[in-house]
Every structure is written in structure tokens, then in C-alpha cells.
Design an enzyme around this catalytic site. Structure first.
Site, PDB file in Angstrom:
ATOM      1  N   GLY A  93       0.952  -1.209  -0.073  1.00 50.78           N
ATOM      2  CA  GLY A  93      -0.008  -0.083  -0.187  1.00 50.78           C
ATOM      3  C   GLY A  93       0.826   1.321  -0.087  1.00 50.78           C
ATOM      4  CE1 TYR A 106     -11.083   2.973  10.025  1.00 48.14           C
ATOM      5  CE2 TYR A 106     -10.445   1.904   7.963  1.00 48.14           C
ATOM      6  CZ  TYR A 106     -10.228   2.634   9.202  1.00 48.14           C
ATOM      7  OH  TYR A 106      -8.837   3.447   9.235  1.00 48.14           O
ATOM      8  CE  LYS A 155      -8.025  -0.255   9.867  1.00 45.90           C
ATOM      9  NZ  LYS A 155      -6.746  -0.748   9.314  1.00 45.90           N
ATOM     10  N   GLY A 165      -0.513   4.803  -0.655  1.00 41.45           N
ATOM     11  CA  GLY A 165      -1.638   5.507   0.066  1.00 41.45           C
ATOM     12  C   GLY A 165      -1.078   6.671   0.931  1.00 41.45           C
ATOM     13  CD  GLN A 166      -3.801  10.383   5.284  1.00 36.05           C
ATOM     14  OE1 GLN A 166      -4.510   9.373   5.689  1.00 36.05           O
ATOM     15  NE2 GLN A 166      -3.827  11.464   5.695  1.00 36.05           N
ATOM     16  CG  ASP A 208      -0.338   0.677  -4.198  1.00 37.08           C
ATOM     17  OD1 ASP A 208      -0.273   1.611  -3.066  1.00 37.08           O
ATOM     18  OD2 ASP A 208      -1.241   0.593  -4.851  1.00 37.08           O
ATOM     19  CG  ASN A 255      -5.077  -8.138  -5.273  1.00 34.01           C
ATOM     20  OD1 ASN A 255      -5.144  -7.716  -4.186  1.00 34.01           O
ATOM     21  ND2 ASN A 255      -5.726  -8.429  -6.406  1.00 34.01           N
TER      22      ASN A 255
HETATM   23  C1  VAH Z   1     -10.735   7.376   8.556  1.00 37.02           C
HETATM   24  N1  VAH Z   1      -8.580   8.390   8.404  1.00 37.02           N
HETATM   25  O1  VAH Z   1     -11.199   8.578   8.774  1.00 37.02           O
HETATM   26  C2  VAH Z   1      -9.280   7.213   8.550  1.00 37.02           C
HETATM   27  C3  VAH Z   1      -8.980   6.650  10.161  1.00 37.02           C
HETATM   28  C4  VAH Z   1      -8.981   7.366  12.322  1.00 37.02           C
HETATM   29  C5  VAH Z   1      -9.648   7.757  11.147  1.00 37.02           C
HETATM   30  O2  VAH Z   1      -8.933   5.314  10.185  1.00 37.02           O
HETATM   31  O3  VAH Z   1     -11.353   6.539   8.142  1.00 37.02           O
END
Ligand code: VAH
Length: 317
Positions: free
Chosen positions: A8, A142, A146, A11-12, A34, A53
């Protein structure tokens, strides 16, 4: 010397972590990977790179063997708001990539860093001074990826001895690569609007506090954790870390001190606001500070000073 694979890398986080790692460990010892390939610019010019990938375990295994990798930074994820629009994509990328990295790390003896997030907490979690060990019932896919990632990473450490480590990143603010699809993206976009002389429409309501961190502190945290003495680690997956907590009016005021003509208005984004409301206002990160010396240096004022300085040059080109 460590041989590191960054998954990755475009990415940011990856676009800044890769050069930072290359500075410390040597350009030839850090492989930038990436899905988007070939890489462009400094990432491609300053060291080895390959296409991976992350949902394909063979891609990761091939790269680990080809470059004799002993540490993996797995940054493959779909951020919170974007994942809510396509939950299966969020799950498949987040968990698929992690499981592949865990299995390859187990087979090849690699250490593995995978970020968690304040998104791993939910509305039942104490919002102020959120404890290191507390209830985690996130209401976003998300957040579910996590928490699952934290549990899987701890399992692979305890069951197979894989050296897994992780931090719960707050919202990350950077001036290199724009974030894509996060709930905290407003805290990056506001600086771009200010420097472009545009009015900023804030999607997050006044008074909505979230933990935040400037990217240089985030990069140092990831690198310091991976270098930490394992005998001192009571926790592993995943450490609360934060540098500041602010709500939109505070970052707006900090910018206006330097750019009085800047204007912001609020325009509620129900999806992002719902997610933000479920997350902590501020986390307790004393475990990271005690177990591996986490110590951020940028506060809101210092971050704003640097963001505006760098963006004025970058956007003038
Ligand atoms: C988001 N920037 O907003 C990410 C992050 C703490 C937030 O995981 O999904």
C-alpha cells in the site's frame, strides 16, 4: 540490516512511510508495493518496487522470497466512509490482506505492522480518555475489520509467535497524498481549501471532537514501535496513540489566525457524522508512552504552521 516490504505504498501513509523507511534502512532495503503499478515519482525512483494485490497471498509470498523480506508494513485498507458504501470491499481488502500477511509472516518469519484505528471503538466505548483496554463494538465495517485485525494479529503472536505490532491511528493529516474516503479527511481538505483561497464546506458538525495526528508523528510511531524492545511490550495489537483532539471550529480558528480571510461553513454529511459520533473524543495513550516511548511533537498550532507553509509551495507549482 532489515529488509522491509511496504504494502500500500501509494496510499496516504505509505507514500510518506516508504521514503522515511528508506532514509533509515537504506533505499535498497525497502520495497514499495502497491496494486497501482508502475509506481510514479520518488517512490519508483528511490528504490525497488513491485506490484502486489494484497488480497492475493501468492503476490505477497513471491515478493517476500524475491527480496528476502523480514518486516512487512501492511497498509492495505478501505477507509471508513468509503467502506460503508461498499462493506464487502472493506472487509475483503482489510481482512483479506491481513490474513495473507499473517500467513506469509508465519511461514517466512517476518515481523508485521498493520495499523488499527480509533475506528475500532464504538458508541459504547468511553469517549473521553478512551482506555487502552475497553469495550470495542464498532458500528462500521471499517471498525469491524480493525477489531478483527487486532484479534487476529494477537492470535498469530500468541499461537505462532509471529511478531505482530499495531497502533490505533487517529485521523492523520498530511500534505503529500490526499486521504481517500475517511471520516477525518475534512482535517486535510480544510488546509487545501484555505491555501487555494476557497470557502471550505465542513461535513462534520461543530463540536465533534476526534483524535488527530500530523503524519510525521505517525510515521515515527510506526517505526519506533517496530524497533521497540519486545520484552517491554505488554500490549501489541493495538496501542492507542494520539497527538491532539480537536473539533472543526478549532482547526478553522487556527488557520484564520494565519489567513484571516479564510471562510468555513458547515454542511452536514450524515454518513461521516454518524461515524464520527461513534468514535472517541480523545484516547488515553499512556501504555504506548510507557511501553515503547511514544511521544508526538506536533500540536494543532505547529501542524497548521507546517501544513500551510508546505501547501503554499506545493499548490503554487
Ligand atoms: C478514516 N482516516 O477516517 C481514517 C482513520 C481515524 C480515522 O482510520 O477512516
Amino acid at each position: 540490516m532489515k529488509k522491509i516490504l511496504v504494502i500500500g505504498a501509494c496510499g496516504q501513509i505509505g507514500s510518506e512511510l516508504t521514503p522515511a523507511l528508506r532514509k533509515v534502512y537504506g533505499t535498497d532495503n525497502v520495497v514499495a508495493a502497491d496494486l497501482m503499478y508502475p509506481l510514479k515519482g520518488e517512490l519508483a525512483d528511490s528504490g525497488p518496487s513491485c506490484q502486489i494485490n494484497a488480497t492475493n497471498a501468492q503476490d505477497i509470498a513471491d515478493a517476500v522470497k524475491k527480496y528476502n523480506i523480514d518486516s512487512i508494513f501492511n497498509l492495505a485498507a478501505i477507509l471508513s466512509a468509503k467502506a460503508e458504501i461498499n462493506p464487502m470491499l472493506g472487509w475483503n481488502v482489510g481482512i483479506g490482506a491481513l490474513l495473507n500477511c499473517l500467513e506469509v509472516s508465519r511461514e517466512c518469519g517476518c515481523a508485521l505492522f498493520t495499523p488499527s484505528s480509533i475506528g475500532a471503538f464504538g458508541p459504547e466505548t468511553p469517549h473521553n480518555m478512551t482506555p487502552q483496554d475497553t469495550i470495542q463494538r464498532p458500528k462500521t465495517i471499517y471498525g469491524v475489520t480493525k477489531v478483527t485485525g487486532e484479534l487476529l494479529s494477537d492470535y498469530y503472536f500468541k499461537r505462532f509467535g509471529v511478531d505482530t505490532r499495531s497502533v490505533r491511528f487517529p485521523g492523520l493529516i498530511s500534505n503529500v497524498t490526499l486521504p481517500g474516503g475517511g471520516t477525518t479527511d475534512y482535517a486535510v481538505e480544510i488546509y487545501y481549501a484555505a491555501v487555494k483561497g476557497e470557502k471550505f464546506t465542513c461535513p462534520i458538525a461543530k463540536g465533534t471532537y476526534m483524535d488527530m495526528m500530523y503524519m510525521p508523528d505517525a510515521l515515527k510511531a510506526a517505526m519506533d514501535l517496530m524497533e521497540a524492545d519486545p520484552s517491554k511490550l505488554i500490549h501489541r495489537n493495538s496501542f492507542n496513540i494520539t497527538a491532539m483532539s480537536f473539533e472543526p471550529d478549532m482547526i478553522y480558528a487556527e488557520i484564520k489566525k494565519r489567513m484571516p480571510e479564510f471562510v468555513m461553513e458547515y454542511k452536514f454529511d450524515a454518513l461521516r457524522q454518524g461515524i464520527a459520533d461513534s468514535w472517541p473524543d480523545c484516547m488515553d495513550d499512556h501504555c504506548a508512552r510507557e511501553e515503547w516511548g511514544f511521544k508526538p511533537i506536533y500540536d494543532l498550532s505547529a501542524m497548521t504552521e507546517d501544513m500551510l507553509k508546505v501547501l503554499k509551495v506545493k499548490l503554487a507549482k
